[in-house]
Design an enzyme around this catalytic site. Structure first.
Site, PDB file in Angstrom:
ATOM      1  N   GLU A 158      27.996  40.867  32.025  1.00 27.40           N
ATOM      2  CA  GLU A 158      29.176  41.725  32.162  1.00 27.40           C
ATOM      3  C   GLU A 158      28.807  43.205  31.987  1.00 27.40           C
ATOM      4  O   GLU A 158      29.478  43.951  31.272  1.00 27.40           O
ATOM      5  CB  GLU A 158      30.264  41.307  31.172  1.00 27.40           C
ATOM      6  CG  GLU A 158      30.842  39.933  31.463  1.00 27.40           C
ATOM      7  CD  GLU A 158      32.063  39.601  30.631  1.00 27.40           C
ATOM      8  OE1 GLU A 158      32.900  38.807  31.084  1.00 27.40           O
ATOM      9  OE2 GLU A 158      32.195  40.144  29.506  1.00 27.40           O
ATOM     10  N   GLU A 234      32.514  32.331  33.918  1.00 26.49           N
ATOM     11  CA  GLU A 234      33.147  32.024  32.638  1.00 26.49           C
ATOM     12  C   GLU A 234      34.617  31.759  32.915  1.00 26.49           C
ATOM     13  O   GLU A 234      35.404  32.691  33.105  1.00 26.49           O
ATOM     14  CB  GLU A 234      33.021  33.174  31.627  1.00 26.49           C
ATOM     15  CG  GLU A 234      31.629  33.400  31.090  1.00 26.49           C
ATOM     16  CD  GLU A 234      31.590  34.474  30.009  1.00 26.49           C
ATOM     17  OE1 GLU A 234      32.677  34.851  29.505  1.00 26.49           O
ATOM     18  OE2 GLU A 234      30.494  34.946  29.686  1.00 26.49           O
TER      19      GLU A 234
END
Length: 583
Positions: A158, A234
């Protein structure tokens, strides 16, 4: 050997389309003797892949060290995954977030605070290269191209939420390739246009992270990954908890409905989490967006497999959804019964302040150092000096990270808490020459945002009535050294922080759930295995004791209590008590 590639429409295994249905399972949060059980249950839920982060700071707690023993035996974990007919996705960071201490970055990296983390800073990249030099020789042989289970490896984590440096990402990808990683590399970012743009590279496959609004999030990902399969790297199916908050959950039916929508769209998925496990030891992370909030010991996450590895309502709901899109084994796990419940009495005690020499290594300093400056990257640091003047005085520091208990001549004088932005307190009237003790707890390093890598301990000048204090004795405390302490029978209340011992009989190995009613704040061990932190603030009321650490016969429970004890008893309870779900 098999080949895994990324086609124009699908992931391809030996040229045949394959959909990844994966679940996150962090080997470092699960007792290694329980890995096989959790992996078997992953397969029974219908997963074909398991995903894990790799925590750099756990494998390399000190410069030059690299551990692959016990619960850090990544090659064994990957071998077990293959034995259970599971592929694997590995996310080695170097930054992982994961609600893990410092986002997985070693504390020793920022002993020099000028180093720029997660950038092209040559010092940072040199450290990452050293990490990969130790990790990749054991990871590369586990790739599917060499007969192992690993299909893909993630670059960073991320990154679009943190920085905008494609050169840094490209340097990481180059290090992975030079280290022998030949399976596909990919990036993942939150399903936000700006983050997806900043966090990826044209030559790497992009994936996204989200937990709902599936069509909208997949459309955002498709704008940045115009060809190739879509993947939610995710799929958030729960959340983590902070001390002082509530226990976060998500309805199983709603979560299963979102998973169904995701699979119906043809996307691949990595469920975050299949099984969370526990922040054993002192490994929890923290968040600080103006208020510092440490994460609790349990990483249950309201996942399909509970913290104790039990199938939940969400497990059954997900299994039903997955069966619509992929083969699911006929065999399903059955929930276990209640755990043994019985009391344990504390019988012996060893005060901390009286045994600093046994618990820690002393160094002397003119000015109060940070924890990092003396090489203490996790846990507790003790400071001691002498007050030159008598009477009531105001003790102050620029900042406390994270919690400082103050004593004058052994008498508790108050607590300075980072969470409440405390920087000063009034010391009770003291004699000239009184001993000032300050016990500082690092409650977990920030794992997300710009405050990763910050120093712990007492920050800035430590002063009394505006005059800086000098002449400090500092002890780096090793809590595991409590086994060497001279415990004495517990006969009355103890005001100072202290270790307590009690013994119990069990028909081990068996999972247990430890409750500490009447105790304040501290850390607990069973037979030397550190269960993690407890705190009467909650929400968590029990600590999970993994069955493999419980012996058949006599067992020892050790507790470090930092505050006060209302009754010298503990309890093992039939099941977990993770706290209220509504404020």
């Amino acid at each position: 050997m098999p080949e895994f590639t990324i086609g124009d429409r699908d992931f391809l295994l030996d040229g045949r389309p394959v959909r990844i249905i994966s679940g996150a399972l962090h080997y470092f949060r699960v007792h290694p003797e329980q890995w096989a059980d959790r992996l078997a249950k992953a397969r029974m839920m219908g997963l074909n892949t398991v995903e894990t982060y790799v925590p750099w700071n756990a494998h390399a707690p000190e410069p030059g060290e690299f551990r692959l023993d016990g619960g850090l035996d990544l090659p064994r974990f990957l071998d077990l995954a293959a034995e259970h007919d599971l592929h694997a996705i590995v996310r080695p960071g170097p930054y992982i977030c994961a609600e893990w201490d410092n986002g997985g970055l070693p504390g020793w990296l920022t002993r020099d605070p000028s180093i720029r983390l997660r950038t092209g800073d040559p010092r940072f990249l040199a450290a990452v290269a050293g990490y990969f030099d130790r990790l990749l020789p054991v990871l590369a042989p586990a790739q599917v191209t060499r007969g192992g289970p690993v299909l893909a490896v993630q670059v960073e984590n991320e990154y679009g939420a943190y920085g905008d440096d494609p050169g840094y990402l490209r340097a990481l990808a180059d290090l992975l390739r030079r280290g022998g990683i030949d399976v596909p590399l990919f990036t993942c970012d939150q399903a936000d246009d700006a983050m997806l743009a900043r966090g990826g590279l044209p030559e790497l496959h992009r994936a996204a992270t989200f937990g709902g609004r599936v069509a909208e999030r997949l459309a955002a990902l498709r704008r940045h990954q115009p060809v190739g399969p879509l993947m939610c790297a995710e799929f958030w199916n729960g959340w983590f908890d902070h001390w002082g908050g509530i226990h976060r959950t998500t309805p199983a039916a709603d979560s299963a409905r979102a998973l169904d929508e995701l699979l119906a769209a043809g996307a691949s998925v990595n469920i975050y989490l299949l099984h969370g496990g526990s922040n054993f030891g002192l490994t929890n992370g923290a968040n600080d967006k103006g208020v510092y909030r440490p994460t609790v010991t349990s990483y249950d996450y309201d996942a399909p497999l509970s913290e104790a590895g039990e199938p939940t309502e969400k497990y059954a709901a997900y299994r039903e959804v997955i069966a619509r899109y992929a083969p699911v084994p006929e065999l399903a796990p059955s929930p276990g019964g209640p755990a043994p419940a019985f009391p344990v009495r504390a019988t012996s005690v060893a005060p901390v302040l009286a045994h600093l020499g046994t618990l820690g290594t002393r160094t002397d300093h003119d000015r109060a150092p940070t924890m990092d400056e003396v090489g203490q990257y996790r846990g507790f640091l003790h400071y001691r000096t002498v007050l030159a003047t008598a009477g009531p005085q105001v003790l102050s520091a620029e900042e406390v990270r994270d919690r400082a208990q103050v004593f004058v001549d052994g008498v508790p004088s108050g607590v300075l808490s980072r969470e409440f932005h405390d920087t000063a307190l009034t010391l009770a009237p003291a004699r000239a020459g009184a001993v000032l003790d300050i016990l500082v707890e690092d409650q977990g390093r920030v794992n997300y945002g710009p405050r990763i890598g910050e120093h712990k301990g007492l920050i800035g000048p430590v002063a009394v009535d505006g005059t800086e204090l000098h002449g400090w004795q500092v002890h780096r405390l090793d809590l595991d050294a409590h086994a060497e302490l001279p415990f004495t029978p517990l006969e009355g209340p103890v005001l100072d922080p202290a270790f307590y011992i009690g013994e119990f009989e069990a028909d081990g190995p068996v999972d247990l759930h430890l409750a500490l009613p009447g105790w304040g704040k501290g850390v607990a061990w069973v037979n030397g295995w550190c269960l993690g932190r407890y705190w009467r603030r909650g929400p968590q009321r029990t600590l999970y004791v993994p069955g493999p650490v419980v012996r058949d016969g006599r067992n020892r429970l050790t507790v470090l209590e930092l505050e006060s004890v209302r009754r010298p008893k503990w309890e093992f309870r039939p099941g977990p008590e993770l706290g209220p779900i509504e404020e």
